[in-house]
Design a protein around this motif. Structure first.
Motif, PDB file in Angstrom:
ATOM      1  N   GLU A 245       6.066   7.296   5.027  1.00  0.00           N
ATOM      2  CA  GLU A 245       6.524   8.277   4.057  1.00  0.00           C
ATOM      3  C   GLU A 245       7.265   9.395   4.788  1.00  0.00           C
ATOM      4  OE1 GLU A 245       3.612  10.871   2.543  1.00  0.00           O
ATOM      5  OE2 GLU A 245       5.100  11.896   1.342  1.00  0.00           O
TER       6      GLU A 245
ATOM      7  N   GLY B 146      -2.025  -6.054  -5.367  1.00  0.00           N
ATOM      8  CA  GLY B 146      -1.272  -4.802  -5.289  1.00  0.00           C
ATOM      9  C   GLY B 146      -0.722  -4.438  -6.660  1.00  0.00           C
TER      10      GLY B 146
ATOM     11  N   ASP C  84       7.822   8.663  -6.687  1.00  0.00           N
ATOM     12  CA  ASP C  84       7.805  10.076  -6.259  1.00  0.00           C
ATOM     13  C   ASP C  84       7.783  10.261  -4.749  1.00  0.00           C
ATOM     14  OD1 ASP C  84       7.826  10.972  -8.812  1.00  0.00           O
ATOM     15  OD2 ASP C  84       5.655  11.245  -8.967  1.00  0.00           O
TER      16      ASP C  84
ATOM     17  N   TYR D 172      -2.645   3.366   5.259  1.00  0.00           N
ATOM     18  CA  TYR D 172      -2.348   3.425   3.837  1.00  0.00           C
ATOM     19  C   TYR D 172      -3.334   2.651   2.968  1.00  0.00           C
ATOM     20  CZ  TYR D 172       1.997   5.860   4.808  1.00  0.00           C
ATOM     21  OH  TYR D 172       2.913   6.796   5.192  1.00  0.00           O
ATOM     22  N   SER D 173      -4.138   1.766   3.575  1.00  0.00           N
ATOM     23  CA  SER D 173      -5.051   0.974   2.748  1.00  0.00           C
ATOM     24  C   SER D 173      -6.314   0.664   3.529  1.00  0.00           C
ATOM     25  CB  SER D 173      -4.390  -0.330   2.331  1.00  0.00           C
ATOM     26  OG  SER D 173      -4.337  -1.205   3.446  1.00  0.00           O
TER      27      SER D 173
ATOM     28  N   PHE E 221      -3.447   4.893  -4.373  1.00  0.00           N
ATOM     29  CA  PHE E 221      -3.681   3.517  -3.927  1.00  0.00           C
ATOM     30  C   PHE E 221      -4.979   3.417  -3.136  1.00  0.00           C
ATOM     31  CE2 PHE E 221      -3.283  -0.216  -1.286  1.00  0.00           C
ATOM     32  CZ  PHE E 221      -2.786  -1.148  -2.170  1.00  0.00           C
TER      33      PHE E 221
ATOM     34  N   MET F 192       9.528   9.628  -0.794  1.00  0.00           N
ATOM     35  CA  MET F 192      10.629   9.206   0.077  1.00  0.00           C
ATOM     36  C   MET F 192      10.025   8.318   1.165  1.00  0.00           C
ATOM     37  SD  MET F 192      13.907   9.872   0.355  1.00  0.00           S
ATOM     38  CE  MET F 192      14.276  11.524  -0.235  1.00  0.00           C
ATOM     39  N   ILE F 193      10.542   7.098   1.287  1.00  0.00           N
ATOM     40  CA  ILE F 193       9.951   6.165   2.247  1.00  0.00           C
ATOM     41  C   ILE F 193      11.003   5.713   3.259  1.00  0.00           C
ATOM     42  CG2 ILE F 193       8.756   3.948   2.498  1.00  0.00           C
ATOM     43  CD1 ILE F 193       7.927   4.251  -0.455  1.00  0.00           C
TER      44      ILE F 193
ATOM     45  N   PHE G  57      -1.759  -1.081  -8.907  1.00  0.00           N
ATOM     46  CA  PHE G  57      -0.838  -0.084  -9.456  1.00  0.00           C
ATOM     47  C   PHE G  57      -0.885  -0.059 -10.978  1.00  0.00           C
ATOM     48  CE2 PHE G  57       1.034   0.033  -5.176  1.00  0.00           C
ATOM     49  CZ  PHE G  57       1.025   1.412  -5.014  1.00  0.00           C
TER      50      PHE G  57
ATOM     51  N   SER H 190       1.109  15.584  -5.965  1.00  0.00           N
ATOM     52  CA  SER H 190       2.532  15.602  -6.295  1.00  0.00           C
ATOM     53  C   SER H 190       3.115  14.191  -6.230  1.00  0.00           C
ATOM     54  CB  SER H 190       3.283  16.546  -5.349  1.00  0.00           C
ATOM     55  OG  SER H 190       3.273  16.034  -4.037  1.00  0.00           O
ATOM     56  N   GLN H 191       2.340  13.257  -5.677  1.00  0.00           N
ATOM     57  CA  GLN H 191       2.790  11.857  -5.629  1.00  0.00           C
ATOM     58  C   GLN H 191       1.618  10.966  -6.022  1.00  0.00           C
ATOM     59  OE1 GLN H 191       3.675  11.437  -1.458  1.00  0.00           O
ATOM     60  NE2 GLN H 191       5.589  12.542  -1.640  1.00  0.00           N
ATOM     61  N   LEU H 192       1.032  11.281  -7.173  1.00  0.00           N
ATOM     62  CA  LEU H 192      -0.234  10.650  -7.543  1.00  0.00           C
ATOM     63  C   LEU H 192      -0.172   9.134  -7.574  1.00  0.00           C
ATOM     64  CD1 LEU H 192      -2.148  12.565 -10.288  1.00  0.00           C
ATOM     65  CD2 LEU H 192      -2.816  11.985  -7.972  1.00  0.00           C
ATOM     66  N   GLU H 193       0.908   8.629  -8.161  1.00  0.00           N
ATOM     67  CA  GLU H 193       0.988   7.201  -8.394  1.00  0.00           C
ATOM     68  C   GLU H 193       0.800   6.424  -7.100  1.00  0.00           C
ATOM     69  OE1 GLU H 193       4.551   6.527 -10.687  1.00  0.00           O
ATOM     70  OE2 GLU H 193       4.288   4.402 -10.175  1.00  0.00           O
ATOM     71  N   ARG H 194       1.533   6.856  -6.059  1.00  0.00           N
ATOM     72  CA  ARG H 194       1.429   6.138  -4.796  1.00  0.00           C
ATOM     73  C   ARG H 194       0.135   6.458  -4.067  1.00  0.00           C
ATOM     74  NH1 ARG H 194       1.802   7.507   0.223  1.00  0.00           N
ATOM     75  NH2 ARG H 194       2.633   9.541  -0.300  1.00  0.00           N
TER      76      ARG H 194
ATOM     77  N   GLN I 134      -4.639   8.527   2.414  1.00  0.00           N
ATOM     78  CA  GLN I 134      -3.415   8.068   3.071  1.00  0.00           C
ATOM     79  C   GLN I 134      -2.846   9.189   3.944  1.00  0.00           C
ATOM     80  OE1 GLN I 134      -0.717   6.471   0.104  1.00  0.00           O
ATOM     81  NE2 GLN I 134      -1.733   4.483   0.221  1.00  0.00           N
TER      82      GLN I 134
ATOM     83  N   THR J  70       5.789  -2.662  -4.844  1.00  0.00           N
ATOM     84  CA  THR J  70       5.290  -3.938  -5.354  1.00  0.00           C
ATOM     85  C   THR J  70       6.326  -4.505  -6.313  1.00  0.00           C
ATOM     86  OG1 THR J  70       4.147  -2.638  -7.022  1.00  0.00           O
ATOM     87  CG2 THR J  70       2.831  -3.415  -5.171  1.00  0.00           C
TER      88      THR J  70
ATOM     89  N   SER K 295       0.814  -1.210   0.000  1.00  0.00           N
ATOM     90  CA  SER K 295       0.000   0.000   0.000  1.00  0.00           C
ATOM     91  C   SER K 295       0.849   1.261   0.000  1.00  0.00           C
ATOM     92  CB  SER K 295      -0.971   0.001   1.179  1.00  0.00           C
ATOM     93  OG  SER K 295      -0.270   0.061   2.394  1.00  0.00           O
TER      94      SER K 295
END
Ligand SMILES: Nc1nc2c(ncn2[C@@H]2O[C@H](COP(=O)(O)OP(=O)(O)OP(=O)(O)O)[C@@H](O)[C@H]2O)c(=O)[nH]1
Lengths: 75, 672
Positions: free
Chosen positions: B486, B246, A55, B62-63, B100, A57-58, B250, B93-97, B12, A33, A29
Motif C-alpha cells: 500500500e 477471498g 480506497d 496482510y493476512s 480483511f 493506493m497500491i 470481501f 479511512s480504508q475500511l473495505e480493504r 495490516q 479479487t 489480502s
C-alpha cells in the motif's frame, strides 16, 4: 488483457488471477479479487505499477502482476 | 504473568499498530526476537484501573495465511492461548480493504475486539461510521478513534475491559454461510474434526486448507488417514481456493459495512509531491535529494548533543593533569582518561547524530515519505534482496555508519534490516573520508582521484557480494518477491509522541552502546598499555611476531597495528602510524588522534621514508573497508539485538578488509 497493458487513468475490473499460492494470497489480502474495480494511476516502465482500488493506493511490482487479468471499463 | 491480562495486536501494515503500541506502553517496552526466528518481537506492558496488562505486537503482513515466518508466529501465538484478547486494528479511512484481517480472523475462538483507527482521516474524507451497527453485526466491542491522540483512549480501555470480561467472540456465522456456497468447502469441513488446532474452528481450518495454506495442510496430513488426506488434496487442487475465499471475505465485509458506513465518492489523483516522486526521471533525484536534506536536518538536533560530548572529551587533559599533580599512578590516569572519558565523549558525539537521524527519518516515515522511497528504489534494491527503503541507510552511512544503522529502523523486516546494516558497513564513512584522501595524496599526488574511484567501485562490488553471502541466511523467499504494497496517504507527524519515542530509543541505545564500547576499549587498552616500565605492550609483541603473515597482506607490523586500531576508530589510525614510526608510545598517540588532536607533524616524511606505494594502497583499502568503528559495532548490536549476527558481520568485515588489502598490495606491486 493483462493489468500492465492498461494505460494510465483507465478503469478496469479484475477478471482472473493466476500464480503461485503466495501470490494469490498476497494479492487477495490487499484487496484485488475478481470482480473488484480498480484504476491505473501510474504505469511507467521500470517502476511498480500504481493502482487505486478499495480506497487504497497500491504499488505492484511489474513482474508480480503478470498474473492479474482485467477487463477494461469504458466510461 | 498469571494475573496479567495479555493483549495481542493484529492488523495490516499502516493500520497504526506501532502508534497504539507506543502510546500504551511508553517506555515499558522491549524489543527482541522470536525464539529461533529472524522476526522481531515487540512486547510491552501498561496499567489501567489498577489492572496490569501485557501487550504483544504480533508480526505479520496482510493476512493470516502461512506465507512466511511472521504469519506462522502470529498463528502459533494465538493457538498457544497466550493471548487473553486480540485487538484487531483496521484503518477506518480504508475500511473495505483493511477489514480483511478481521475476516481472516473469523473462526478463531480467542476473544477479540475491533479498533477502527484513523478516525480523523475518515471524518475528513466524509465517511460516517455507525459503530453501534457494526457491534451488533460482529458481536464484539468496536472502537472508533485516532491512535495518535491519547485523549481518545478512554473508549479503547472500555472496549478492552468489556472484551476481557465478557470474552466476546467474533460472530463468523455469515462468513461461514458464504463459504458454504464455495465449491469444495462443505466436503472439506465435514472431514475436519474440531480441535485439530486449539482455538481455531474447523471452519477456519477448512477455509485455510482450501487456500492451500502449507502449515494447515501439513497438520491435516499428520492427523488424517492417507485416504482422507488424498481427498483433501483432490478437493483443493480442483479449485482456486484463495480466490474463492477471498471473494467470500470481501462479500462478507461489504455486507457488514452496508448500512453501517456511508461515504462520498472521491476522485483519485496523485498530489503534487507524489507526481514528482513517481515521475519517470525526477523520482530518483527527488528521493536522493530528500534523503540528503534529511541528513543535513539531522545535524540540527544533533549539534547540541555533539557539543556536550566534545566538551566532555576536553576534560581529558585537565583531569589527567590534576591526577598527575596529586600523584595518581599512570595506569589509573590512562584508564580513566583514555578509556572512560575518551569513549564516553566519542559515544556522545555519535549519539547526537543517531538522535538526529532517528528523529528526522522517523518523521519522514510517519509522514509516509519512506513508502515513496520504497516505491522509487524497489527495482534497484530488489536486486540485492532488499526493499527500496534500504537506500536511505546507505546514503546516511556516507556520513556516519551509526546514523545509517539507526536509520535502518524504518525497515520492518528483521532479516532485511540486518542485511541492510551489513551492506551499509561497506560504505566508507565520514571518518574514512577524512583519512583516505589525505593518505592518498601523500603517496599518489593527483592519483588520489583514481584511488577514490577505485574505492567506490570496490564498495559497490563489496555490497553486491556481501548481499549474496549474507542474503541467503537473512532474506527468505517471501521477501524476494516483488513489491505488493500500500502507498499510504500522507500523515501529519505528531512531534510530541515521536520525540518521546526517539528519546527513549536513544537512551536505550546509549546504555547498550556504552557497555559494548567500554568492553572493547578496555580490551584494546589492556593490549596496548605498557604495564611494566620499558617493556612493550602485548599488542606490540603480537604484531611484531606475526609480521611475516601480515607482510603477505602488504602491511608491516606498524601498519597492521594501525589497522587494528582503525577498527576502534579510524581517526586514531594515523596517530598510531605516526607514533610507531617515530618510536613513541602508540596508545597515547591513538587517544590523542581520536580526541581530535593533530597527528605527527612529520607524518608525510615518516610515511614516505617507511612505506612503499603498494603498501600504502593496501593500507588504504584495509582501513576503508575495515569495521567502521567500535560505536558502529555497538549500535549494530543494539539495532539487530543479535550478538551472533553482529559478530558474524564484524569478523566478515575484518577478513574481507585484509583480503582487499592483499589484492590492492599485489596490484600495486604490478604497477610500481
Ligand atoms: N491521522 C492519523 N494518523 C495516524 C493515526 N494512527 C496512526 N497514524 C499514522 O499512520 C501511520 C502508520 O502508523 P503505524 O503505527 O506506523 O502503523 P503500523 O500498523 O505499525 O504499520 P507498520 O509499522 O507498517 O506495521 C503513521 O504515520 C502514524 O503516525 C490516526 O489515528 N490518525
Amino acid at each position: 488483457m493483462r493489468l500492465a497493458e492498461l494505460n494510465e487513468n483507465k478503469e478496469a475490473v479484475v477478471s482472473a488471477l493466476s500464480g503461485d499460492n503466495r501470490f494469490i494470497s498476497r494479492i487477495t489480502s490487499i484487496g484485488l479479487t475478481p470482480g473488484c474495480k480498480l484504476s491505473v494511476v501510474k504505469n511507467d516502465k521500470n517502476r511498480p505499477i500504481l493502482v487505486y482500488s478499495r480506497d487504497t493506493m497500491i504499488a505492484l511490482n511489474r513482474k508480480e502482476c503478470e498474473g492479474i487479468e482485467v477487463t477494461e471499463v469504458k466510461e | 504473568m498469571s494475573n496479567k491480562t495479555t493483549i495481542a495486536l493484529l492488523g495490516q501494515p499502516n493500520a497504526g499498530k506501532s502508534t497504539l503500541f507506543n502510546a500504551l506502553t511508553g517506555m515499558n517496552q522491549h524489543v527482541g526476537n522470536w525464539p529461533g526466528k529472524t522476526v522481531e518481537k515487540k512486547e510491552g506492558s501498561f496499567t489501567h484501573n489498577k489492572k496490569e496488562y501485557a501487550i504483544a505486537d504480533l508480526p505479520g503482513s496482510y493476512s493470516l495465511t502461512a506465507n512466511s515466518d511472521e504469519e506462522v508466529i502470529t498463528r502459533d501465538f494465538i493457538a498457544s492461548g497466550n493471548a487473553d484478547v486480540v485487538c484487531i486494528l483496521a484503518d477506518s479511512s480504508q475500511l473495505e480493504r483493511s477489514l480483511f484481517m478481521l475476516a481472516d480472523y473469523a473462526g478463531i475462538t480467542v476473544p477479540c475486539f475491533l479498533l477502527l483507527n484513523m478516525a480523523d482521516i475518515a471524518k475528513e474524507k466524509g465517511k460516517n461510521i455507525d459503530v453501534k451497527a457494526l457491534e451488533d453485526k460482529l458481536k464484539i466491542p468496536v472502537v472508533l478513534l485516532s491512535a495518535n491522540n491519547k485523549k481518545e483512549y478512554k473508549s479503547f480501555y472500555e472496549a478492552l475491559e468489556k472484551a476481557v470480561t465478557n470474552k466476546t467472540c467474533l460472530d463468523s456465522s455469515r462468513l461461514e454461510d458464504a463459504y458454504s456456497n464455495l465449491e469444495g468447502y462443505n466436503e472439506l469441513k465435514a472431514m475436519i474434526p474440531e480441535g485439530v488446532i486449539s482455538n481455531y474452528s474447523s471452519s477456519w481450518i477448512a477455509s485455510k486448507a482450501l487456500e492451500n495454506d502449507s502449515v494447515v495442510l501439513a497438520k491435516l496430513e499428520n492427523t488424517m488417514s492417507a485416504d482422507d488426506y488424498k481427498k483433501v488434496d483432490d478437493i483443493r487442487n480442483a479449485v482456486q481456493g484463495a480466490v474463492l475465499t477471498g471473494g467470500a471475505k470481501f462479500a462478507w465485509i461489504d455486507e457488514i459495512l452496508s448500512g453501517a458506513v456511508d461515504s462520498k465518492k472521491e476522485n483519485v489523483s496523485l498530489g503534487k509531491l507524489d507526481r514528482i516522486y513517481t515521475h519517470k526521471f525526477l523520482g530518483k533525484p527527488a528521493v536522493i535529494l530528500t534523503i540528503l536534506l534529511g541528513l543535513i536536518m539531522s545535524f540540527i538536533p544533533a549539534i547540541p548533543i555533539m557539543g556536550v560530548g566534545m566538551a566532555f572529551g576536553s576534560l581529558r587533559v585537565p583531569v589527567a593533569e590534576a591526577l598527575t599533580s596529586i600523584g595518581a599512578p599512570d595506569v589509573i590516569i590512562s584508564l580513566l582518561c583514555n578509556v572512560v572519558i575518551q569513549s564516553l565523549a566519542f559515544i556522545c558525539q555519535m549519539l547526537g547524530f543517531v538522535f538526529g537521524v532517528t528523529l528526522i527519518f522517523g518523521m519522514l516515515e510517519e509522514i509516509g515519505i519512506m513508502a515513496r522511497v520504497s516505491y522509487v528504489f524497489d527495482n534497484t534494491m530488489a536486486k540485492l534482496g532488499l526493499q527500496g527503503k534500504s537506500v536511505m541507510p546507505f546514503l546516511v552511512s556516507f556520513g556516519c555508519t551509526m546514523g545509517g544503522t539507526a536509520g535502518s529502523r524504518v525497515i520492518e523486516n528483521w532479516g532485511q534490516k540486518v542485511l541492510t546494516i551489513a551492506l551499509a558497513w561497506a560504505v566508507p564513512c565520514g571518518a574514512a573520508w577524512s583519512v583516505v584522501p589525505m593518505l592518498s595524496t601523500i603517496f599518489f599526488g593527483n592519483g588520489v582521484f583514481v584511488v577514490i574511484v577505485a574505492i567506490l567501485i570496490t564498495m559497490l562490488l563489496h555490497m553486491w557480494i556481501t548481499a549474496k553471502i549474507f542474503g541467503r541466511g537473512l532474506v527468505n523467499a517471501e521477501n524476494k518477491y516483488g513489491m505488493i504494497m500500500e502507498l499510504p496517504p500522507y500523515h501529519k507527524p505528531k512531534w510530541g509522541a515521536l520525540f518521546r519515542y526517539v528519546l527513549g530509543r536513544t537512551k536505550d541505545t546509549f546504555l547498550r552502546v556504552v557497555t559494548v564500547v567500554m568492553l572493547v576499549c578496555v580490551v584494546f587498552w589492556l593490549l596496548s598499555y605498557s604495564f611494566v616500565e620499558g617493556s612493550e605492550p602485548i599488542l606490540f609483541r603480537i604484531g611484531t611476531a606475526i609480521e611475516p603473515v601480515t607482510k603477505f597482506f602488504g602491511m608491516s607490523w606498524e601498519l597492521f597495528m594501525a589497522f587494528i586500531a582503525s577498527s576502534v576508530g579510524k581517526e586514531g589510525a594515523l596517530g598510531v602510524i605516526g607514533a610507531l614510526y617515530n618510536g613513541q608510545n602508540f596508545s597515547g598517540a591513538f587517544y590523542e588522534a581520536m580526541g581530535g588532536g593533530g597527528v605527527a607533524e612529520n607524518l608525510n616524511e615518516l610515511l614516505a621514508a617507511n612505506v612503499s606505494k603498494p603498501q600504502a594502497l593496501a593500507f588504504i583499502f584495509a582501513i576503508t573497508f575495515n569495521m567502521p568503528c567500535v560505536v558502529a559495532l555497538a549500535s549494530t548490536y543494539q539495532e539487530i539485538h543479535s550478538a551472533k549476527w553482529t559478530a558474524k558481520i564484524a569478523i566478515y568485515y575484518t577478513v574481507v578488509a585484509l583480503i582487499l588489502a592483499m589484492i590492492a598490495y599485489h596490484v600495486g606491486l604490478l604497477i610500481w
